[in-house]
Design an enzyme around this catalytic site. Sequence first.
Site, PDB file in Angstrom:
ATOM      1  N   HIS A  25       0.836  -1.214   0.000  1.00 50.74           N
ATOM      2  CA  HIS A  25       0.000   0.000   0.000  1.00 50.74           C
ATOM      3  C   HIS A  25       0.869   1.262   0.000  1.00 50.74           C
ATOM      4  CE1 HIS A  25      -2.947  -2.724   2.369  1.00 50.74           C
ATOM      5  NE2 HIS A  25      -3.524  -2.520   1.196  1.00 50.74           N
ATOM      6  N   LYS A  49     -16.724  -6.653   7.634  1.00 50.10           N
ATOM      7  CA  LYS A  49     -15.512  -7.452   7.374  1.00 50.10           C
ATOM      8  C   LYS A  49     -14.805  -7.853   8.666  1.00 50.10           C
ATOM      9  CE  LYS A  49     -14.058  -6.365   2.669  1.00 50.10           C
ATOM     10  NZ  LYS A  49     -12.992  -5.770   1.829  1.00 50.10           N
ATOM     11  N   ARG A  98      -2.453  -6.313  -7.729  1.00 48.23           N
ATOM     12  CA  ARG A  98      -1.326  -7.221  -7.472  1.00 48.23           C
ATOM     13  C   ARG A  98      -1.195  -8.267  -8.561  1.00 48.23           C
ATOM     14  NH1 ARG A  98      -3.272  -7.930  -1.655  1.00 48.23           N
ATOM     15  NH2 ARG A  98      -4.933  -8.580  -3.013  1.00 48.23           N
ATOM     16  N   SER A 136      -2.983  -7.864   3.154  1.00 47.02           N
ATOM     17  CA  SER A 136      -3.259  -7.699   4.588  1.00 47.02           C
ATOM     18  C   SER A 136      -3.738  -9.031   5.174  1.00 47.02           C
ATOM     19  CB  SER A 136      -4.336  -6.633   4.805  1.00 47.02           C
ATOM     20  OG  SER A 136      -3.904  -5.405   4.284  1.00 47.02           O
TER      21      SER A 136
HETATM   22  O1  PNS Z   1      -8.880  -3.009   0.791  1.00 47.48           O
HETATM   23  P1  PNS Z   1     -10.193  -3.515   0.264  1.00 47.48           P
HETATM   24  O2  PNS Z   1     -10.926  -4.299   1.352  1.00 47.48           O
HETATM   25  O3  PNS Z   1     -10.054  -4.298  -1.015  1.00 47.48           O
HETATM   26  O4  PNS Z   1     -11.073  -2.199  -0.074  1.00 47.48           O
HETATM   27  C1  PNS Z   1     -12.375  -2.338  -0.561  1.00 47.48           C
HETATM   28  C2  PNS Z   1     -13.144  -1.000  -0.452  1.00 47.48           C
HETATM   29  C3  PNS Z   1     -13.145  -0.544   0.976  1.00 47.48           C
HETATM   30  C4  PNS Z   1     -12.458   0.032  -1.313  1.00 47.48           C
HETATM   31  C5  PNS Z   1     -14.581  -1.269  -0.967  1.00 47.48           C
HETATM   32  O5  PNS Z   1     -15.121  -2.354  -0.272  1.00 47.48           O
HETATM   33  C6  PNS Z   1     -15.485  -0.049  -0.796  1.00 47.48           C
HETATM   34  O6  PNS Z   1     -15.392   0.889  -1.538  1.00 47.48           O
HETATM   35  N1  PNS Z   1     -16.362  -0.112   0.235  1.00 47.48           N
HETATM   36  C7  PNS Z   1     -17.303   0.966   0.496  1.00 47.48           C
HETATM   37  C8  PNS Z   1     -18.727   0.555   0.111  1.00 47.48           C
HETATM   38  C9  PNS Z   1     -18.969   0.787  -1.373  1.00 47.48           C
HETATM   39  O7  PNS Z   1     -18.891   1.883  -1.869  1.00 47.48           O
HETATM   40  N2  PNS Z   1     -19.287  -0.300  -2.079  1.00 47.48           N
HETATM   41  C10 PNS Z   1     -19.588  -0.229  -3.495  1.00 47.48           C
HETATM   42  C11 PNS Z   1     -18.366  -0.511  -4.357  1.00 47.48           C
HETATM   43  S1  PNS Z   1     -18.665  -2.006  -5.188  1.00 47.48           S
END
Ligand code: PNS
Length: 179
Positions: A25, A49, A98, A136
């Site tokens: 990151h 989560k 990745r 992570s």
């Molecule tokens: O590090 P991650 O867990 O891959 O990040 C995922 C994240 C937090 C970017 C994604 O889950 C997100 O944007 N969550 C907020 C809810 C949202 O907007 N969902 C719609 C997108 S499909």
Amino acid sequence: MMRKEYFMEKVAIYPGSFDPITYGHIDIVERALEIFDKVIVAVAHNAEKRPLFTTEERRKIIRTLFRESPNVIVDSFKGLLVDYVAKTNARVILRGLRATSDSEYEFHMASMNRSLNTHLDTLFMMTSKDYFFVSSRTIKEVARLGGGVEGLVPDLVTRLLKEKFKLPIPKKNQIGWDD
Ligand code: PNS
């Protein structure tokens, strides 16, 4: 007369769970700073989560790590990412890729975000080869089972993982938030 856009800052939002933040990151943020004037690291609250670190802990860790980088803003958000982005002056969502296995999930997420807000773009940056295998999730698993994660996450994160999993902290790693 110069047009208004010449003065506009280029801002990217880098959203994620960051549970915890890894060197993968950090590498993305550092490279993004060469393209954007500001990068907002946005920690998702995502209670569903069941994160290991609380939102505030994740935010505090990232803020500590970037304390010498005034162009990195650390924030957190609840709810839809597009709603959060709309409250900022960013137009770009930044995500690290990745491996090809990330692509499908990322493609769906970017497409959904774009359909929710057509003014937003998602920009993907390939993770550096040194961190291709770092996530992570695997960091937490290895740390929980007592394996070494040094070199993959900052020392502060290594120490906090040991604290979370109640593992002994070697003397040399007994450092504070300021290190
Ligand atoms: O590090 P991650 O867990 O891959 O990040 C995922 C994240 C937090 C970017 C994604 O889950 C997100 O944007 N969550 C907020 C809810 C949202 O907007 N969902 C719609 C997108 S499909």
